[in-house]
Design a protein around this motif. Structure first.
Motif: not given
Length: 211
Positions: A184-191, A193-201
């Motif tokens: 589950l920790g791996i999925f959380v980190l991937l999530f 990482a993906l969330l960072f892109v729209p938040v940054y934009l």
């Protein structure tokens, strides 16, 4: 009880052994875990309990048919949902051994898998001791060498592998949720990482007119 972090910070020592042997822990190796479970129930549960683990949970996690568990591995209860606790009379055990054998559910978290592995590999004959054996890691230990016959049967290499499987199972037993937590920790980190892109934009869009 010391937490794993505190044990690591304090430094794990192994008695007269200069360095603890590295335990072959692999919680994804179901064959090793299954053999370790068999060894634990056959050799350890004659004196020790594992009251924080249930037979049903072990069967589910290690892919063991519950019917096989009920037939070959349950000697202290008739319910697969019960804890692995033989419920020994600790006063009698204290008379026999000097001290009542501890519950082993969390032993690898308390001492570390490397300590347990090294301890089990370092019994030696000592005629001065009540059981005729001593241990290089835990001097004057009250525990007899319950795996002695297995050591003679398997030889050095086979015995070392068996002790590795037993230690592997005890490591699983101390934290059955560990592999699931790591997955589950791996999925959380991937999530994240993906969330960072729209938040940054989005952040960039909000602040584009601010100078």
């Amino acid at each position: 009880m010391l937490s794993p972090a505190l044990v690591q910070a304090a430094g794990v020592t192994c008695g007269d052994i200069p360095h603890c042997h590295k335990a072959p822990v692999d919680l994804h190796n179901k064959e090793s875990l299954q053999n370790g479970a068999k060894l634990f129930i056959s050799y350890c549960m004659g004196c020790h309990s594992a009251k924080y683990l249930r037979y049903e949970r072990m069967a589910q996690d290690l892919d063991i048919d519950p019917k096989l568990v009920a037939e070959y591995m349950m000697f202290t209860t008739d319910k697969v949902g019960d804890a692995m606790d033989p419920k020994f009379n600790q006063k009698d055990q204290a008379k026999w051994f000097g001290n009542a054998p501890p519950d082993l559910s969390l032993e690898t978290r308390l001492r570390s898998p490397d300590w347990v592995y090294t301890y089990l590999l370092n019994f030696y004959p000592d005629a001065k001791r009540p059981w005729g054996v001593n241990n290089r890691v835990f001097k004057d230990v009250a525990m007899p060498h319950v795996l002695g016959d297995l050591e003679e049967e398997l030889g050095p290499e086979g015995y070392e592998e068996a002790v590795g499987d037993l230690t592997n199972f005890m490591t699983y037993m101390a934290e059955p949720i560990r592999t699931e937590r790591e997955r589950l920790g791996i999925f959380v980190l991937l999530f994240l990482a993906l969330l960072f892109v729209p938040v940054y934009l989005l952040n960039k869009e909000y602040w584009k007119d601010v100078k």
